[in-house]
Motif scaffolding. Structure first.
Motif, PDB file in Angstrom:
ATOM      1  N   LYS A 170       0.827  -1.202   0.000  1.00 12.96           N
ATOM      2  CA  LYS A 170       0.000   0.000   0.000  1.00 12.96           C
ATOM      3  C   LYS A 170       0.864   1.255   0.000  1.00 12.96           C
ATOM      4  N   SER A 184       2.095   3.189  -3.180  1.00  7.51           N
ATOM      5  CA  SER A 184       1.299   4.212  -3.861  1.00  7.51           C
ATOM      6  C   SER A 184       1.820   5.626  -3.589  1.00  7.51           C
ATOM      7  N   LEU A 185       2.575   5.799  -2.486  1.00  7.75           N
ATOM      8  CA  LEU A 185       3.094   7.134  -2.180  1.00  7.75           C
ATOM      9  C   LEU A 185       4.035   7.630  -3.260  1.00  7.75           C
ATOM     10  N   THR A 199      -1.741   3.294  -8.885  1.00  5.56           N
ATOM     11  CA  THR A 199      -2.669   4.373  -8.514  1.00  5.56           C
ATOM     12  C   THR A 199      -2.453   5.592  -9.406  1.00  5.56           C
ATOM     13  N   TYR A 214      -4.898  -4.308  -6.346  1.00  5.98           N
ATOM     14  CA  TYR A 214      -4.412  -4.400  -4.966  1.00  5.98           C
ATOM     15  C   TYR A 214      -4.996  -5.610  -4.257  1.00  5.98           C
ATOM     16  N   LEU A 215      -6.285  -5.902  -4.531  1.00  5.23           N
ATOM     17  CA  LEU A 215      -6.903  -7.066  -3.887  1.00  5.23           C
ATOM     18  C   LEU A 215      -6.215  -8.352  -4.321  1.00  5.23           C
TER      19      LEU A 215
END
Lengths: 218, 239
Positions: free
Chosen positions: B173, B176-177, B187, B211-212
């Motif tokens: 996760k 994504s930054l 993203t 992502y899932l």
């Protein structure tokens, strides 16, 4: 190595304070809204009816596996379409935060309730209390006690997460600092300031929380 | 809601290509930063569990600092501030000659942030196992350092395969930054498609599924590892 010019902070102080105020607002709304919706989701997940528990579980799983940045984009673009008029980036970010954090608070609340032994609820029922009374007088007080440190910890995480509204150009603390950094050509001072402020606030809260936990355990 | 869903947009050139390359960047950033996080986290976590000493304190400072500054702020420090505060020649090298500068910055920043979280897990694992295994290992005649190195650390690490899975998913996760410094990961690409076509929701849906799927694959793989060597295997052996 650039010469440090800390005066840039003094000159932009009120703008930065506005940014910090927005970050604080986001934390307050995300936490209160997240707790309320999270509590509802937790009750749904605890239901024995699969049609009620299933959707809540799916919602929590999806939200928890998505990056918050993507969730911010989702609501930023979806909400105005869904209600047919623009609502601005602040409102959409607040909604995104509440909906995102609700999934995390749901798990904290659910774990807290599950933590109370089954036997206690049964004993309560056996003494003639109704289900709602058992929940209110026996289960919830103990669950609240178990979940308090986790909720406090989550609030610190939410505070760190608020920096992500940078991607929808909301003027939180990080964004205001980056605007000043670009305007005055002073990235070193501004980003160092942001890092130090976050470090002081989060580290002292974390340490205070550890202290509180130890005090309660001992 | 009068949004007109148009899924065919995703099959048009170049949007399929964009999403595919975004997914590849996401996986690449996740894997490389996870490699950094694991190596740093293992060392720091073990050092943090040593009986005493200045090294232990240094490890503690690393963990406190890196865990308490938001990861996005850390990314900006590496990207905007580091080249300015290092000696000029190194700064110029970072700005001019470093290959894939955004990618490298992103994996270093995300890797070191995630590393501080991994270090905490490692410390917790060693602590949990150490309390009851240390006396037993000492009783078999091992010296304290041997008992720590040969018994407590390996078993402590095996016990934390589960928590490490969640840490890896956190790292995915975090990847994504890197869109904020211009890496076109999943993203970023879906945002990009929104910009070009105003059909963002389709692209966001695909990113969500991406992502899932990554999450499901990681969870499945780690469960397999956990069953073979991890905490689950330990519990089975113990029962």
């Amino acid at each position: 190595m650039s010469d440090f010019d800390w005066g840039v902070i003094a000159r932009s102080w009120s703008f930065l304070a506005e940014g910090m105020a927005l970050s604080a607002l986001l934390v307050a709304v995300a936490t209160s809204g997240g707790l309320v919706i999270g509590f509802g989701l937790a009750l749904m997940r605890l239901s024995s009816n699969r049609l009620i528990a299933g959707p809540a579980a799916a919602y929590v799983t999806v939200m928890r596996s998505l990056p918050l940045v993507l969730v911010l984009f989702w609501f930023y673009f979806l909400v105005p379409l869904a209600i047919g008029r623009p609502i601005g980036s602040l409102a959409s970010a607040l909604i995104a935060f509440v909906m995102f954090e609700a999934a995390f608070y749901c798990e904290i609340i659910r774990a807290g309730i599950n933590n109370v032994r089954q036997g206690q609820a049964e004993a309560g029922l056996a003494t003639g209390l109704r289900r709602s009374q058992v929940m209110r007088h026996i289960v919830m007080p103990q669950a609240l006690k178990a979940m308090t440190p986790l909720v406090l910890n989550q609030i610190i995480i939410v505070f760190q997460d608020t920096s992500l509204v940078y991607v929808v150009a909301l003027h939180d603390f990080l964004t205001t600092a980056s605007i000043v950094a670009a305007r005055d050509g002073r990235p070193t001072e501004m980003y160092t300031l942001v890092a130090v402020v976050y470090l002081i606030i989060c580290l002292s809260s974390t340490k205070a929380l550890e202290f509180y936990r130890k005090g309660r355990a001992g | 809601m009068n949004y007109r869903w148009n899924w065919s947009i995703l099959l048009q050139e170049p949007y399929t290509e964009w999403l595919w390359s975004g997914l590849q960047w996401t996986v690449a950033i996740s894997l490389v930063s996870w490699a950094i996080a694991l190596s740093v986290g293992l060392v720091v976590g073990v050092v943090r569990s040593l009986p005493s000493g200045i090294l232990r304190m240094i490890a503690g400072i690393y963990i406190d600092v890196f865990r308490n500054i938001p990861p996005l702020v850390q990314l900006f420090l590496w990207y905007f501030v580091l080249p300015e505060i290092v000696p000029e020649t190194i700064g110029l090298w970072i700005k001019r000659d470093l290959p894939y500068p955004e990618f490298v910055t992103a994996v270093v920043a995300i890797g070191l942030f995630a590393g501080s979280r991994v270090a905490e897990q490692v410390r917790a694992g060693i602590e949990a196992v150490g309390n009851h295994l240390m006396p037993a290992a000492l009783a078999t005649g091992l010296r304290p350092m041997q008992a720590f190195r040969l018994v407590v650390v390996p078993l402590g690490l095996r016990a934390i395969v589960g928590p490490l899975t969640s840490e890896f998913l956190v790292t995915v996760k975090l990847s994504s930054l890197s869109l904020t410094i211009g890496v076109l990961e999943l993203t970023a690409q879906s945002r990009h498609i929104e910009n070009y076509t105003f059909q963002g929701l389709e692209a966001f849906t695909v990113a969500t599924i991406g992502y899932l799927v990554i999450g499901l694959c990681v969870t499945g793989l780690m469960r397999l590892i956990d069953d073979r060597v991890g905490g689950a295997a330990l519990r089975k052996a113990g029962s």
